[in-house]
Design a protein around this motif. Structure first.
Motif: not given
Lengths: 272, 305
Positions: B148, B162-163, B179, B184, B198-199, B201-202
């Motif tokens: 990423n 992005e995810t 990762l 991030v 974000y995390l 959804d990662f």
């Protein structure tokens, strides 16, 4: 421009990355369409982060290949000059340890530096140093191998150049200029070289892992250069003798050939 | 829960360091307890000499991962076949435990810009990136990881997060993900996203490695903080906190400390690696039953020490 490609981004951004920007208006013009901040507003300052990264990283890459030129010109001048070079000769490969081949020619043709004619050959020495540093690991021609050649076959002998070896002939004392300007410490320790032109040559080679730069006499340089160009031993000696007023030291030349690390093999089907 | 280590290729779920030429001699003498060393592939694309000699010596003692910065997987140009061939030679020569590259582009119409440049996230760019990842994996004969990015701008035509974009790439191509927790944090500040969201959804099930690095701070067009992924200092406190949270939730993973500019002495890097290792080891010893791979990783650490 094809629509399917436009959407991918790189063709829009690429054009704005290296163009010179002198004002906010210039930057606004360099800003690609659709490049925005979090609220969807045009973001020239954000885009300029990429512009700065690209230019400063390429200047750094060029400076690491040409530390003596950087030292000679000083940091500010080098950066401005490097930016000019990079715009005209951007890298064509992601392997930056091979970037900057055209820099010596660029220096030679850069009018503001016309009063510093030794810069281009100093850059050629730095380029040869880089090529030697990364050259393939190949053992040098052993003196024993050369000694094993029958006397009547010596004249027709040709030699394979070692991949790390280069000979640079220059009217300028590029070896001393390079030594003195590669590092700040050397600049403080070594005296400024005498810049009067002369008949000079250096050999760049890498017998093991360390690159070595040594002075050659003009006769040795002509001899080894002829051999590197593929001439036979007798042909190379003829080339040298044609330049010499008096007697050439043939035994001395053969000794310099054996110890030069400029060759890696005999050009024939022999074992060495 | 899914453990990550079985997806981590041959890298131990331990802290690793980027290998710098200035440190090699000291590393070979000290043999520090570092889980692995990572190198930028492009720095080893000369024919021979010192760089290869150093990497060969390190490879004898430690697992090595190969991190590419020049493939331009996110670009419009077709992938550079010559560059892929160079990568393949490195993979064959050093048998790295892992190969990773970036969700970014760096080459356009043959000009190499030496930066990780951004792309819009759309169905079109997704298809192009997936084609490129397929090609890389086919030519190199391995499962790559895609990292990423840190980003400073957005694109008005972006339609996927992005995810989502990364999850789709991993799902379609079978590649793993790298990762970068600093990326991030940097991207979330710059794009005004929530790092926790974000995390969350990662797609963590695809993650085979973590990167941590330092960043600098600038300001954007409106005077707000704009973080720059500079790799020139210690990992930021907020990034350590995000990392600890990721490891607590998902278990230990191979974790690299990235420090590429304003390079400090080796002990400073070893301190950063120890800090990561303390977080990783807490989650190797508790909670999850160690897999065979983890045991192997622990043995690797002891041997290296």
């Amino acid at each position: 421009m094809r629509d399917d490609h436009t959407a991918l981004g790189s063709s829009r951004l690429a054009g704005g990355l290296l163009v010179p920007v002198a004002s906010g208006d210039d930057l606004a013009r360099a800003l690609p369409a659709g490049v925005v901040g979090p609220e969807g507003q045009p973001a020239p300052r954000r885009f300029s982060v990429y512009r700065n990264n690209v230019m400063s990283s390429l200047i750094e890459a060029l400076g690491s290949v040409y530390p003596a030129i950087r030292g000679l010109l000083g940091e500010d001048y080098f950066k401005a000059l490097a930016a000019e070079f990079i715009r005209g000769h951007p890298p064509r490969s992601p392997v930056l340890l091979d970037y900057g081949a055209e820099f010596a020619g660029f220096l030679e043709g850069f009018p503001p530096l016309a009063d510093y004619p030794y810069l281009a050959d100093t850059a050629r020495l730095e380029w040869a140093w880089l090529k030697a540093y990364h050259a393939a690991d190949v053992p040098g021609l052993s003196p024993a191998c050369l000694a094993g050649v029958a006397a009547d076959a010596l004249g027709e002998l040709t030699l394979r150049p070692h991949p790390a070896a280069a000979i640079l002939m220059s009217p300028w004392p590029v070896h001393e200029i390079w030594q003195r300007n590669r590092t700040q410490d050397a600049r403080e320790a070594l005296p400024p070289p005498d810049l009067s032109p002369g008949d000079r040559a250096v050999l760049i080679r890498r017998p093991e892992l360390e690159v070595e730069v040594t002075d050659l006499s003009p006769v040795e340089a002509r001899f080894l250069t002829a051999l590197q160009a593929g001439e036979t031993l007798s042909g190379a000696l003829d080339t040298v003798l044609a330049h010499e007023e008096g007697e050439a030291d043939i035994a001395g030349l053969l000794a310099s050939l054996a110890t030069s690390s400029a060759f890696c093999a005999l050009h024939r089907g022999s074992a060495c | 829960m899914t453990t990550m280590s079985d997806l981590a290729g041959g890298l131990p779920a331990a802290a690793g360091l980027g290998l710098k030429p200035d440190h090699v001699r000291e590393i070979l003498e000290m043999r520090p307890a570092v889980g692995f060393f990572e190198v930028h592939a492009e720095n080893f694309m000369g024919d021979g000499g010192m760089p290869h000699r150093q990497l060969s010596a390190i490879r004898e003692l430690y697992p090595v991962s190969l991190h590419g910065v020049g493939l331009s997987i996110g670009g419009e140009d077709p992938l550079d076949k010559g560059h892929l061939a160079r990568l393949k030679r490195l993979v064959e020569r050093y048998a790295p435990a892992q190969f990773s590259e970036h969700l970014a582009w760096s080459t356009h119409e043959g000009t190499y810009f030496n930066d990780l440049l951004p792309l819009p996230y759309t169905e079109q760019t997704l298809a192009r990136v997936c084609d490129h990842v397929d090609e890389v994996q086919e030519v190199l004969g391995l499962r790559m990881l895609l990292e990423n990015p840190s980003t400073y701008v957005a694109f008005s035509e972006t339609t996927l997060s992005e995810t989502e974009f990364l999850a789709e790439i991993a799902g379609r191509t079978g590649c793993g993900l790298l990762l970068d927790v600093n990326n991030v944090h940097v991207s979330c500040v710059n794009q005004q996203w929530s790092p926790q969201d974000y995390l969350a959804d990662f797609p963590m099930q695809h993650v085979g490695e973590i990167h941590l690095g330092g960043h600098a701070q600038d300001t954007d067009d409106l005077g707000r903080p704009l973080l720059i992924d500079s790799h020139d200092r210690e990992v930021d406190a907020q990034v350590w906190a995000l990392f600890a949270d990721v490891i607590a939730r998902h278990g230990s993973l191979p974790t690299l400390i990235e420090w590429d500019q304003a390079l400090p002495d080796l002990p400073v890097l070893l301190d950063e690696a120890r800090r990561a290792e303390a977080i990783l080891s807490a989650h190797r010893l508790s909670g999850h039953r160690p897999s065979g791979h983890r045991l192997a990783a622990d043995q690797e650490m002891r041997r290296a020490g």
